[in-house]
Design a protein around this motif. Structure first.
Motif, mmCIF file in Angstrom:
data_model
loop_
_atom_site.group_PDB
_atom_site.id
_atom_site.type_symbol
_atom_site.label_atom_id
_atom_site.label_comp_id
_atom_site.label_asym_id
_atom_site.label_seq_id
_atom_site.Cartn_x
_atom_site.Cartn_y
_atom_site.Cartn_z
ATOM 1 N N ARG A 1 -2.408 13.293 12.696
ATOM 2 C CA ARG A 1 -2.318 13.507 14.146
ATOM 3 C C ARG A 1 -1.250 12.584 14.746
ATOM 4 O O ARG A 1 -0.434 12.999 15.562
ATOM 5 C CB ARG A 1 -3.684 13.207 14.784
ATOM 6 C CG ARG A 1 -3.853 13.685 16.212
ATOM 7 C CD ARG A 1 -5.173 13.175 16.818
ATOM 8 N NE ARG A 1 -5.217 11.715 16.921
ATOM 9 C CZ ARG A 1 -4.689 11.003 17.917
ATOM 10 N NH1 ARG A 1 -4.086 11.609 18.915
ATOM 11 N NH2 ARG A 1 -4.775 9.676 17.923
ATOM 12 N N LEU A 2 -1.237 11.324 14.305
ATOM 13 C CA LEU A 2 -0.244 10.375 14.814
ATOM 14 C C LEU A 2 1.166 10.778 14.386
ATOM 15 O O LEU A 2 2.118 10.651 15.159
ATOM 16 C CB LEU A 2 -0.565 8.945 14.355
ATOM 17 C CG LEU A 2 -1.771 8.317 15.058
ATOM 18 C CD1 LEU A 2 -2.269 7.086 14.299
ATOM 19 C CD2 LEU A 2 -1.426 7.940 16.508
ATOM 20 N N PHE A 3 1.297 11.291 13.152
ATOM 21 C CA PHE A 3 2.627 11.721 12.719
ATOM 22 C C PHE A 3 3.144 12.900 13.551
ATOM 23 O O PHE A 3 4.330 12.966 13.865
ATOM 24 C CB PHE A 3 2.659 12.042 11.220
ATOM 25 C CG PHE A 3 4.032 12.446 10.770
ATOM 26 C CD1 PHE A 3 5.109 11.563 10.901
ATOM 27 C CD2 PHE A 3 4.273 13.713 10.278
ATOM 28 C CE1 PHE A 3 6.390 11.938 10.536
ATOM 29 C CE2 PHE A 3 5.558 14.102 9.910
ATOM 30 C CZ PHE A 3 6.617 13.209 10.038
ATOM 31 N N GLN A 4 2.234 13.801 13.951
ATOM 32 C CA GLN A 4 2.632 14.896 14.852
ATOM 33 C C GLN A 4 3.216 14.325 16.145
ATOM 34 O O GLN A 4 4.194 14.850 16.675
ATOM 35 C CB GLN A 4 1.425 15.777 15.228
ATOM 36 C CG GLN A 4 0.734 16.462 14.066
ATOM 37 C CD GLN A 4 1.507 17.640 13.520
ATOM 38 O OE1 GLN A 4 2.227 18.301 14.268
ATOM 39 N NE2 GLN A 4 1.385 17.884 12.233
ATOM 40 N N ARG A 5 2.610 13.256 16.631
ATOM 41 C CA ARG A 5 3.115 12.643 17.878
ATOM 42 C C ARG A 5 4.459 11.963 17.636
ATOM 43 O O ARG A 5 5.343 12.007 18.488
ATOM 44 C CB ARG A 5 2.093 11.647 18.440
ATOM 45 C CG ARG A 5 0.836 12.338 18.944
ATOM 46 C CD ARG A 5 -0.065 11.385 19.685
ATOM 47 N NE ARG A 5 0.549 10.822 20.879
ATOM 48 C CZ ARG A 5 0.044 9.792 21.558
ATOM 49 N NH1 ARG A 5 -1.089 9.230 21.165
ATOM 50 N NH2 ARG A 5 0.641 9.336 22.641
ATOM 51 N N LEU B 1 0.877 -1.177 0.000
ATOM 52 C CA LEU B 1 0.000 0.000 0.000
ATOM 53 C C LEU B 1 0.910 1.220 0.000
ATOM 54 O O LEU B 1 1.988 1.186 0.582
ATOM 55 C CB LEU B 1 -0.884 0.016 1.264
ATOM 56 C CG LEU B 1 -1.944 -1.083 1.390
ATOM 57 C CD1 LEU B 1 -2.522 -1.107 2.815
ATOM 58 C CD2 LEU B 1 -3.056 -0.885 0.371
ATOM 59 N N SER B 2 0.484 2.302 -0.646
ATOM 60 C CA SER B 2 1.343 3.486 -0.700
ATOM 61 C C SER B 2 1.328 4.243 0.627
ATOM 62 O O SER B 2 0.274 4.460 1.222
ATOM 63 C CB SER B 2 0.881 4.413 -1.821
ATOM 64 O OG SER B 2 1.519 5.669 -1.672
ATOM 65 N N SER B 3 2.531 4.675 1.059
ATOM 66 C CA SER B 3 2.634 5.409 2.328
ATOM 67 C C SER B 3 1.914 6.753 2.266
ATOM 68 O O SER B 3 1.673 7.361 3.296
ATOM 69 C CB SER B 3 4.102 5.600 2.717
ATOM 70 O OG SER B 3 4.792 6.316 1.718
ATOM 71 N N LYS B 4 1.554 7.200 1.047
ATOM 72 C CA LYS B 4 0.842 8.482 1.005
ATOM 73 C C LYS B 4 -0.529 8.363 1.663
ATOM 74 O O LYS B 4 -1.093 9.365 2.090
ATOM 75 C CB LYS B 4 0.730 9.007 -0.424
ATOM 76 C CG LYS B 4 -0.256 8.298 -1.312
ATOM 77 C CD LYS B 4 -0.313 8.984 -2.676
ATOM 78 C CE LYS B 4 -1.305 8.267 -3.579
ATOM 79 N NZ LYS B 4 -1.205 8.667 -4.971
ATOM 80 N N TYR B 5 -1.048 7.162 1.806
ATOM 81 C CA TYR B 5 -2.364 6.977 2.435
ATOM 82 C C TYR B 5 -2.318 6.966 3.969
ATOM 83 O O TYR B 5 -3.339 6.842 4.624
ATOM 84 C CB TYR B 5 -3.051 5.729 1.882
ATOM 85 C CG TYR B 5 -3.390 5.904 0.417
ATOM 86 C CD1 TYR B 5 -4.193 6.960 -0.001
ATOM 87 C CD2 TYR B 5 -2.874 5.042 -0.554
ATOM 88 C CE1 TYR B 5 -4.476 7.157 -1.341
ATOM 89 C CE2 TYR B 5 -3.162 5.228 -1.902
ATOM 90 C CZ TYR B 5 -3.964 6.289 -2.282
ATOM 91 O OH TYR B 5 -4.237 6.488 -3.611
ATOM 92 N N PHE B 6 -1.104 7.082 4.533
ATOM 93 C CA PHE B 6 -1.007 7.237 5.988
ATOM 94 C C PHE B 6 -1.722 8.509 6.469
ATOM 95 O O PHE B 6 -2.239 8.566 7.571
ATOM 96 C CB PHE B 6 0.464 7.394 6.417
ATOM 97 C CG PHE B 6 1.242 6.106 6.477
ATOM 98 C CD1 PHE B 6 0.658 4.928 6.907
ATOM 99 C CD2 PHE B 6 2.587 6.088 6.125
ATOM 100 C CE1 PHE B 6 1.396 3.752 6.982
ATOM 101 C CE2 PHE B 6 3.332 4.922 6.204
ATOM 102 C CZ PHE B 6 2.739 3.746 6.629
ATOM 103 N N TYR B 7 -1.690 9.553 5.624
ATOM 104 C CA TYR B 7 -1.991 10.892 6.118
ATOM 105 C C TYR B 7 -3.437 11.336 5.962
ATOM 106 O O TYR B 7 -3.722 12.341 5.328
ATOM 107 C CB TYR B 7 -1.027 11.897 5.485
ATOM 108 C CG TYR B 7 0.417 11.503 5.732
ATOM 109 C CD1 TYR B 7 1.046 11.843 6.917
ATOM 110 C CD2 TYR B 7 1.104 10.740 4.793
ATOM 111 C CE1 TYR B 7 2.357 11.456 7.162
ATOM 112 C CE2 TYR B 7 2.421 10.349 5.036
ATOM 113 C CZ TYR B 7 3.036 10.706 6.214
ATOM 114 O OH TYR B 7 4.317 10.306 6.453
#
Ligand code: AVJ
Length: 322
Positions: free
Chosen positions: A39-43, A27-33
Protein backbone atom coordinates in the motif's frame (compact mmCIF):
# COMPACT_ATOMS: atom_id res chain seq x y z
CA UNK A 1 1.78 -30.85 6.97
CA UNK A 2 3.54 -27.56 6.49
CA UNK A 3 1.40 -24.91 4.81
CA UNK A 4 2.89 -22.40 2.42
CA UNK A 5 2.36 -19.60 4.94
CA UNK A 6 4.31 -21.29 7.68
CA UNK A 7 7.08 -21.99 5.15
CA UNK A 8 7.17 -18.35 4.07
CA UNK A 9 7.14 -17.24 7.68
CA UNK A 10 10.02 -19.44 8.65
CA UNK A 11 12.06 -18.05 5.78
CA UNK A 12 11.28 -14.54 7.05
CA UNK A 13 12.23 -15.55 10.60
CA UNK A 14 15.44 -17.13 9.41
CA UNK A 15 16.43 -14.14 7.26
CA UNK A 16 15.59 -11.62 9.99
CA UNK A 17 17.66 -13.44 12.57
CA UNK A 18 20.57 -13.89 10.18
CA UNK A 19 20.41 -10.31 8.98
CA UNK A 20 20.22 -8.72 12.41
CA UNK A 21 22.87 -10.87 14.03
CA UNK A 22 25.59 -10.21 11.48
CA UNK A 23 27.82 -7.18 11.22
CA UNK A 24 26.96 -4.94 9.39
CA UNK A 25 23.26 -5.66 9.82
CA UNK A 26 20.94 -6.01 6.83
CA UNK A 27 17.43 -7.07 5.86
CA UNK A 28 16.26 -8.01 2.36
CA UNK A 29 14.15 -5.40 0.55
CA UNK A 30 11.85 -8.20 -0.57
CA UNK A 31 10.31 -8.06 2.92
CA UNK A 32 9.05 -4.51 2.32
CA UNK A 33 6.05 -5.88 0.44
CA UNK A 34 3.52 -7.16 2.92
CA UNK A 35 -0.01 -5.70 2.52
CA UNK A 36 0.93 -2.48 4.34
CA UNK A 37 4.23 -2.15 2.45
CA UNK A 38 2.51 -2.71 -0.90
CA UNK A 39 0.00 0.00 0.00
CA UNK A 40 2.84 2.39 0.87
CA UNK A 41 4.64 1.58 -2.37
CA UNK A 42 1.47 2.50 -4.31
CA UNK A 43 1.63 5.89 -2.61
CA UNK A 44 5.35 6.24 -3.40
CA UNK A 45 4.57 5.80 -7.10
CA UNK A 46 2.39 8.91 -6.95
CA UNK A 47 4.91 11.11 -5.10
CA UNK A 48 6.23 14.17 -6.94
CA UNK A 49 9.82 13.13 -6.15
CA UNK A 50 9.42 9.54 -7.35
CA UNK A 51 10.01 10.18 -11.06
CA UNK A 52 10.54 6.51 -11.99
CA UNK A 53 6.89 5.52 -12.50
CA UNK A 54 5.97 8.71 -14.37
CA UNK A 55 9.00 8.41 -16.65
CA UNK A 56 8.22 4.83 -17.57
CA UNK A 57 4.56 5.73 -18.12
CA UNK A 58 5.68 8.49 -20.50
CA UNK A 59 7.85 5.97 -22.38
CA UNK A 60 4.97 3.58 -22.84
CA UNK A 61 2.57 6.31 -23.88
CA UNK A 62 5.02 7.77 -26.39
CA UNK A 63 6.30 4.51 -27.84
CA UNK A 64 3.31 2.16 -27.77
CA UNK A 65 3.08 2.08 -31.55
CA UNK A 66 6.80 1.40 -32.06
CA UNK A 67 6.69 -1.27 -29.37
CA UNK A 68 3.78 -2.96 -31.05
CA UNK A 69 5.54 -3.22 -34.40
CA UNK A 70 8.59 -4.75 -32.70
CA UNK A 71 6.53 -7.20 -30.66
CA UNK A 72 4.26 -8.29 -33.51
CA UNK A 73 6.58 -7.99 -36.53
CA UNK A 74 5.46 -11.40 -37.81
CA UNK A 75 1.74 -10.61 -37.21
CA UNK A 76 1.37 -13.96 -35.49
CA UNK A 77 0.42 -12.66 -32.07
CA UNK A 78 2.18 -13.16 -28.76
CA UNK A 79 2.01 -13.83 -25.06
CA UNK A 80 2.77 -10.75 -22.98
CA UNK A 81 4.11 -11.97 -19.65
CA UNK A 82 4.67 -9.49 -16.84
CA UNK A 83 6.81 -10.42 -13.84
CA UNK A 84 5.58 -8.71 -10.67
CA UNK A 85 2.74 -6.87 -12.34
CA UNK A 86 1.72 -4.74 -9.32
CA UNK A 87 -1.15 -2.41 -10.24
CA UNK A 88 -0.31 -2.66 -13.95
CA UNK A 89 -0.72 1.11 -14.43
CA UNK A 90 2.04 1.40 -17.03
CA UNK A 91 1.26 -1.83 -18.83
CA UNK A 92 -2.39 -0.80 -19.10
CA UNK A 93 -1.42 1.87 -21.63
CA UNK A 94 -0.04 -0.84 -23.92
CA UNK A 95 -2.82 -3.31 -23.24
CA UNK A 96 -5.54 -0.81 -24.23
CA UNK A 97 -3.62 0.19 -27.33
CA UNK A 98 -3.07 -3.40 -28.47
CA UNK A 99 -6.67 -4.21 -27.70
CA UNK A 100 -7.96 -1.23 -29.74
CA UNK A 101 -5.82 -2.42 -32.62
CA UNK A 102 -7.26 -5.93 -32.36
CA UNK A 103 -3.79 -7.38 -31.92
CA UNK A 104 -3.89 -11.11 -31.19
CA UNK A 105 -2.25 -11.51 -27.77
CA UNK A 106 -2.79 -12.79 -24.25
CA UNK A 107 -1.70 -10.91 -21.14
CA UNK A 108 -0.15 -13.09 -18.45
CA UNK A 109 0.57 -11.18 -15.24
CA UNK A 110 2.65 -13.28 -12.84
CA UNK A 111 2.70 -12.20 -9.22
CA UNK A 112 3.47 -13.87 -5.91
CA UNK A 113 0.81 -11.74 -4.18
CA UNK A 114 -2.69 -13.09 -4.74
CA UNK A 115 -4.24 -9.87 -3.50
CA UNK A 116 -2.34 -7.71 -5.99
CA UNK A 117 -3.21 -10.08 -8.82
CA UNK A 118 -6.92 -10.15 -7.95
CA UNK A 119 -7.11 -6.36 -7.87
CA UNK A 120 -5.24 -6.07 -11.15
CA UNK A 121 -7.41 -8.55 -13.03
CA UNK A 122 -10.64 -7.06 -11.64
CA UNK A 123 -9.51 -3.61 -12.75
CA UNK A 124 -8.39 -4.75 -16.21
CA UNK A 125 -11.52 -6.73 -17.03
CA UNK A 126 -13.54 -3.62 -16.16
CA UNK A 127 -11.39 -1.24 -18.22
CA UNK A 128 -10.46 -3.50 -21.14
CA UNK A 129 -13.34 -5.99 -21.44
CA UNK A 130 -11.92 -7.60 -24.61
CA UNK A 131 -8.56 -8.37 -23.05
CA UNK A 132 -7.50 -12.03 -23.07
CA UNK A 133 -5.87 -12.55 -19.72
CA UNK A 134 -4.37 -15.51 -17.84
CA UNK A 135 -3.15 -14.46 -14.39
CA UNK A 136 -0.64 -16.74 -12.66
CA UNK A 137 -0.23 -16.61 -8.88
CA UNK A 138 3.25 -18.06 -8.50
CA UNK A 139 6.95 -17.51 -8.24
CA UNK A 140 8.34 -16.10 -11.57
CA UNK A 141 10.54 -18.98 -12.53
CA UNK A 142 8.21 -21.69 -11.37
CA UNK A 143 5.54 -20.13 -13.56
CA UNK A 144 7.87 -19.80 -16.55
CA UNK A 145 9.60 -23.16 -16.26
CA UNK A 146 6.53 -25.35 -15.91
CA UNK A 147 5.67 -27.00 -19.21
CA UNK A 148 2.41 -25.11 -18.98
CA UNK A 149 1.10 -23.22 -21.97
CA UNK A 150 -0.91 -20.15 -21.14
CA UNK A 151 -2.22 -19.34 -24.60
CA UNK A 152 -2.25 -20.42 -28.23
CA UNK A 153 0.69 -18.13 -29.05
CA UNK A 154 4.22 -19.48 -29.25
CA UNK A 155 6.08 -16.20 -29.06
CA UNK A 156 6.66 -14.82 -25.57
CA UNK A 157 7.47 -11.27 -24.56
CA UNK A 158 8.48 -10.91 -20.93
CA UNK A 159 8.27 -7.59 -19.06
CA UNK A 160 10.31 -6.84 -15.96
CA UNK A 161 9.59 -3.16 -15.41
CA UNK A 162 9.88 -0.34 -12.92
CA UNK A 163 13.61 -0.70 -12.21
CA UNK A 164 12.88 -3.82 -10.19
CA UNK A 165 16.17 -5.16 -11.55
CA UNK A 166 17.90 -2.37 -9.58
CA UNK A 167 17.27 -4.25 -6.33
CA UNK A 168 19.58 -7.06 -7.49
CA UNK A 169 23.33 -7.06 -7.08
CA UNK A 170 25.29 -7.11 -10.34
CA UNK A 171 25.93 -10.81 -9.95
CA UNK A 172 22.31 -11.56 -9.12
CA UNK A 173 20.96 -9.55 -12.08
CA UNK A 174 23.23 -11.46 -14.47
CA UNK A 175 22.02 -14.71 -12.94
CA UNK A 176 18.41 -13.52 -13.17
CA UNK A 177 18.69 -12.66 -16.88
CA UNK A 178 20.40 -15.96 -17.59
CA UNK A 179 17.68 -17.88 -15.80
CA UNK A 180 15.02 -15.93 -17.67
CA UNK A 181 16.75 -16.61 -21.00
CA UNK A 182 16.79 -20.34 -20.24
CA UNK A 183 13.00 -20.33 -19.78
CA UNK A 184 12.49 -18.79 -23.24
CA UNK A 185 12.94 -19.79 -26.89
CA UNK A 186 15.07 -18.12 -29.58
CA UNK A 187 13.15 -15.15 -30.97
CA UNK A 188 11.32 -14.46 -27.71
CA UNK A 189 11.83 -11.00 -26.22
CA UNK A 190 12.43 -9.41 -22.84
CA UNK A 191 11.80 -5.80 -21.86
CA UNK A 192 13.65 -4.52 -18.80
CA UNK A 193 13.07 -1.16 -17.09
CA UNK A 194 16.25 0.56 -15.87
CA UNK A 195 16.54 3.75 -13.87
CA UNK A 196 19.30 5.88 -15.40
CA UNK A 197 22.12 7.72 -13.63
CA UNK A 198 21.42 11.45 -13.45
CA UNK A 199 21.76 14.45 -11.13
CA UNK A 200 22.42 12.73 -7.80
CA UNK A 201 20.12 15.14 -5.96
CA UNK A 202 17.21 14.11 -8.21
CA UNK A 203 17.87 10.47 -7.35
CA UNK A 204 18.33 11.09 -3.64
CA UNK A 205 15.04 13.03 -3.42
CA UNK A 206 13.17 10.06 -4.90
CA UNK A 207 14.17 8.08 -1.80
CA UNK A 208 13.79 10.95 0.64
CA UNK A 209 10.40 12.52 -0.10
CA UNK A 210 9.19 15.47 1.95
CA UNK A 211 5.93 13.74 2.96
CA UNK A 212 7.88 10.94 4.61
CA UNK A 213 6.12 8.12 2.74
CA UNK A 214 9.44 6.47 1.84
CA UNK A 215 10.46 6.73 5.49
CA UNK A 216 7.22 4.97 6.49
CA UNK A 217 7.86 2.36 3.79
CA UNK A 218 11.31 1.64 5.23
CA UNK A 219 10.07 1.76 8.85
CA UNK A 220 7.30 -0.70 7.94
CA UNK A 221 9.98 -3.39 8.12
CA UNK A 222 10.22 -2.72 11.87
CA UNK A 223 6.42 -2.73 12.21
CA UNK A 224 6.27 -5.95 10.23
CA UNK A 225 8.73 -7.63 12.62
CA UNK A 226 6.61 -6.36 15.50
CA UNK A 227 3.46 -7.78 13.92
CA UNK A 228 4.80 -11.09 12.68
CA UNK A 229 7.61 -11.89 15.07
CA UNK A 230 6.27 -10.28 18.23
CA UNK A 231 9.24 -7.88 18.26
CA UNK A 232 9.27 -4.67 20.28
CA UNK A 233 10.95 -2.25 17.86
CA UNK A 234 10.17 1.39 18.55
CA UNK A 235 10.19 3.30 15.27
CA UNK A 236 10.99 6.56 17.09
CA UNK A 237 14.34 5.04 18.03
CA UNK A 238 15.42 4.65 14.40
CA UNK A 239 15.88 7.05 11.51
CA UNK A 240 15.32 6.43 7.79
CA UNK A 241 18.64 7.26 6.11
CA UNK A 242 18.87 7.12 2.29
CA UNK A 243 22.09 7.84 0.39
CA UNK A 244 23.06 7.93 -3.26
CA UNK A 245 26.59 7.18 -4.38
CA UNK A 246 27.11 8.51 -7.91
CA UNK A 247 30.41 6.62 -8.17
CA UNK A 248 28.68 3.23 -8.04
CA UNK A 249 25.15 4.24 -9.13
CA UNK A 250 23.75 2.77 -5.93
CA UNK A 251 20.94 4.37 -3.95
CA UNK A 252 20.96 2.64 -0.57
CA UNK A 253 18.54 2.93 2.33
CA UNK A 254 19.31 2.26 5.96
CA UNK A 255 17.51 2.23 9.26
CA UNK A 256 19.90 3.72 11.81
CA UNK A 257 19.58 3.18 15.54
CA UNK A 258 19.46 6.51 17.38
CA UNK A 259 20.68 4.99 20.64
CA UNK A 260 22.22 1.94 22.23
CA UNK A 261 19.29 -0.42 22.62
CA UNK A 262 18.16 -4.00 22.64
CA UNK A 263 15.11 -5.46 20.95
CA UNK A 264 13.34 -8.67 21.88
CA UNK A 265 11.91 -10.96 19.18
CA UNK A 266 9.33 -12.90 21.15
CA UNK A 267 8.50 -15.47 18.53
CA UNK A 268 12.17 -16.41 18.15
CA UNK A 269 13.04 -15.86 21.81
CA UNK A 270 16.08 -13.85 20.73
CA UNK A 271 17.56 -10.47 21.63
CA UNK A 272 19.14 -8.15 19.08
CA UNK A 273 21.59 -5.45 20.17
CA UNK A 274 22.12 -2.07 18.52
CA UNK A 275 24.88 0.47 19.16
CA UNK A 276 24.09 4.16 18.91
CA UNK A 277 24.38 5.04 15.21
CA UNK A 278 24.42 1.42 14.06
CA UNK A 279 22.86 0.88 10.61
CA UNK A 280 20.64 -1.82 9.14
CA UNK A 281 20.94 -1.87 5.35
CA UNK A 282 17.44 -2.39 3.93
CA UNK A 283 17.63 -1.67 0.19
CA UNK A 284 19.89 -1.03 -2.77
CA UNK A 285 18.37 0.48 -5.92
CA UNK A 286 20.99 0.45 -8.65
CA UNK A 287 21.01 3.14 -11.35
CA UNK A 288 22.56 2.42 -14.73
CA UNK A 289 24.30 4.21 -17.57
CA UNK A 290 23.26 3.20 -21.08
CA UNK A 291 26.53 1.36 -21.61
CA UNK A 292 26.21 -0.51 -18.29
CA UNK A 293 22.71 -1.58 -19.32
CA UNK A 294 23.91 -2.88 -22.65
CA UNK A 295 26.90 -4.58 -21.10
CA UNK A 296 24.77 -6.42 -18.55
CA UNK A 297 22.37 -7.64 -21.22
CA UNK A 298 25.03 -8.79 -23.67
CA UNK A 299 26.92 -10.51 -20.85
CA UNK A 300 23.74 -12.48 -20.20
CA UNK A 301 23.75 -13.54 -23.85
CA UNK A 302 20.76 -11.39 -24.80
CA UNK A 303 20.65 -9.17 -27.86
CA UNK A 304 19.69 -5.52 -27.28
CA UNK A 305 17.27 -4.58 -30.06
CA UNK A 306 16.06 -1.17 -29.07
CA UNK A 307 15.90 1.06 -26.03
CA UNK A 308 13.15 3.53 -25.27
CA UNK A 309 13.63 6.57 -23.11
CA UNK A 310 11.59 9.52 -21.80
CA UNK A 311 12.06 13.20 -22.70
CA UNK A 312 14.27 13.86 -19.66
CA UNK A 313 16.37 10.72 -20.14
CA UNK A 314 15.57 9.66 -16.59
CA UNK A 315 14.55 6.09 -17.37
CA UNK A 316 15.03 3.49 -20.10
CA UNK A 317 13.20 0.38 -21.20
CA UNK A 318 15.49 -1.99 -23.02
CA UNK A 319 14.07 -4.52 -25.47
CA UNK A 320 16.15 -7.69 -25.77
CA UNK A 321 15.97 -10.72 -28.00
CA UNK A 322 16.76 -14.24 -26.87
C1 AVJ B 1 10.06 -1.18 -6.68
C2 AVJ B 1 12.34 -1.72 -6.34
C3 AVJ B 1 11.73 -0.30 -8.16
O1 AVJ B 1 13.93 0.67 -5.90
O2 AVJ B 1 12.88 2.44 -6.56
C4 AVJ B 1 10.77 2.86 -3.82
C5 AVJ B 1 11.28 0.40 -4.46
N1 AVJ B 1 12.12 1.79 -2.56
N2 AVJ B 1 11.17 3.68 -2.85
C6 AVJ B 1 12.89 1.29 -6.12
C7 AVJ B 1 11.39 1.66 -3.64
C8 AVJ B 1 11.98 3.02 -2.06
C9 AVJ B 1 11.54 0.60 -5.92
N3 AVJ B 1 11.44 -0.65 -6.74
Amino acid sequence: MQTSTSLALSEFEHDVLNGLQKNPKSLSSKYFYDDEGSRLFQRIMHLPEYYLTRSELEIFTKHKEAMLSLFNSDQEGFELIELGAGDGLKTKVLLSHFSERNVPFTYIPIDISEKALDELTANLSREIPDLAMQPVNDDYFKALNGQMTYSQYTKRIVFFLGSNIGNFSEERSLQFLNQLKNCLNPGDMIMIGFDLQKNPFTILSAYNDTQGITRDFNMNLLDRMNRELGADFRTDRFVHYPIYDPATGEARSYLVSLLKQQVYLEKLDEWVYFEEGEAVHTETSRKYTLSQMKQLCTQAGLKPIHYFTDSKHYFADMLLKV
